[in-house]
Write a protein that holds these residues in place. Structure first.
Motif, PDB file in Angstrom:
ATOM      1  N   LYS A  62       0.838  -1.202   0.000  1.00 24.60           N
ATOM      2  CA  LYS A  62       0.000   0.000   0.000  1.00 24.60           C
ATOM      3  C   LYS A  62       0.872   1.250   0.000  1.00 24.60           C
ATOM      4  CE  LYS A  62      -4.144  -1.844   2.175  1.00 24.60           C
ATOM      5  NZ  LYS A  62      -5.057  -1.719   3.302  1.00 24.60           N
ATOM      6  N   LEU A  63       1.934   1.235   0.793  1.00 24.51           N
ATOM      7  CA  LEU A  63       2.833   2.381   0.845  1.00 24.51           C
ATOM      8  C   LEU A  63       3.548   2.562  -0.486  1.00 24.51           C
ATOM      9  CD1 LEU A  63       4.216   4.655   2.404  1.00 24.51           C
ATOM     10  CD2 LEU A  63       5.831   2.956   3.260  1.00 24.51           C
ATOM     11  N   LYS A  64       3.978   1.462  -1.058  1.00 16.74           N
ATOM     12  CA  LYS A  64       4.674   1.514  -2.354  1.00 16.74           C
ATOM     13  C   LYS A  64       3.740   2.079  -3.431  1.00 16.74           C
ATOM     14  CE  LYS A  64       7.267  -2.024  -3.891  1.00 16.74           C
ATOM     15  NZ  LYS A  64       7.529  -3.342  -4.505  1.00 16.74           N
ATOM     16  N   ASP A  65       2.489   1.604  -3.457  1.00 13.67           N
ATOM     17  CA  ASP A  65       1.524   2.114  -4.434  1.00 13.67           C
ATOM     18  C   ASP A  65       1.295   3.606  -4.243  1.00 13.67           C
ATOM     19  OD1 ASP A  65       1.302  -0.397  -5.482  1.00 13.67           O
ATOM     20  OD2 ASP A  65      -0.565  -0.896  -4.417  1.00 13.67           O
ATOM     21  N   ALA A  66       1.198   4.036  -2.997  1.00 10.15           N
ATOM     22  CA  ALA A  66       0.963   5.465  -2.714  1.00 10.15           C
ATOM     23  C   ALA A  66       2.148   6.307  -3.167  1.00 10.15           C
ATOM     24  CB  ALA A  66       0.689   5.650  -1.234  1.00 10.15           C
ATOM     25  N   LEU A  67       3.346   5.815  -3.006  1.00  4.19           N
ATOM     26  CA  LEU A  67       4.527   6.575  -3.408  1.00  4.19           C
ATOM     27  C   LEU A  67       4.657   6.675  -4.926  1.00  4.19           C
ATOM     28  CD1 LEU A  67       7.195   5.290  -0.864  1.00  4.19           C
ATOM     29  CD2 LEU A  67       6.226   7.580  -1.000  1.00  4.19           C
ATOM     30  N   TYR A  68       4.223   5.643  -5.616  1.00  5.63           N
ATOM     31  CA  TYR A  68       4.333   5.657  -7.083  1.00  5.63           C
ATOM     32  C   TYR A  68       3.236   6.486  -7.744  1.00  5.63           C
ATOM     33  CZ  TYR A  68       8.071   2.251  -7.071  1.00  5.63           C
ATOM     34  OH  TYR A  68       9.269   1.604  -6.887  1.00  5.63           O
TER      35      TYR A  68
END
Length: 69
Positions: A62-68
């Motif tokens: 979820k964090l990775k998706d938000a950063l991208y």
């Protein structure tokens, strides 16, 4: 790297050699004990190093998706 192998059985049979003095037997027993402790510590440190070098903390998806985004 230089790898040292220890044949514990050979040194344990050496402890029963009647030609050795008590002081020599004591020294061999102490060295065997120290070698065992160092071997256990080496195993523990290898595990820690492997754990640390395997990527460490990973980002949640979820964090990775938000950063991208």
């Amino acid at each position: 790297m230089n790898k040292i192998s220890l044949d514990e059985a050979k040194y344990k049979t050496l402890l029963n050699d009647p030609s050795l003095s008590e002081q020599q037997r004591s020294l061999i027993a102490e060295l065997l004990e120290t070698a065992g402790q160092l071997s256990a510590e080496n195993t523990r440190l290898r595990r820690v190093l492997l754990r640390k070098s395997s990527g460490g903390q990973r980002m949640s998806s979820k964090l990775k998706d938000a950063l991208y985004e």
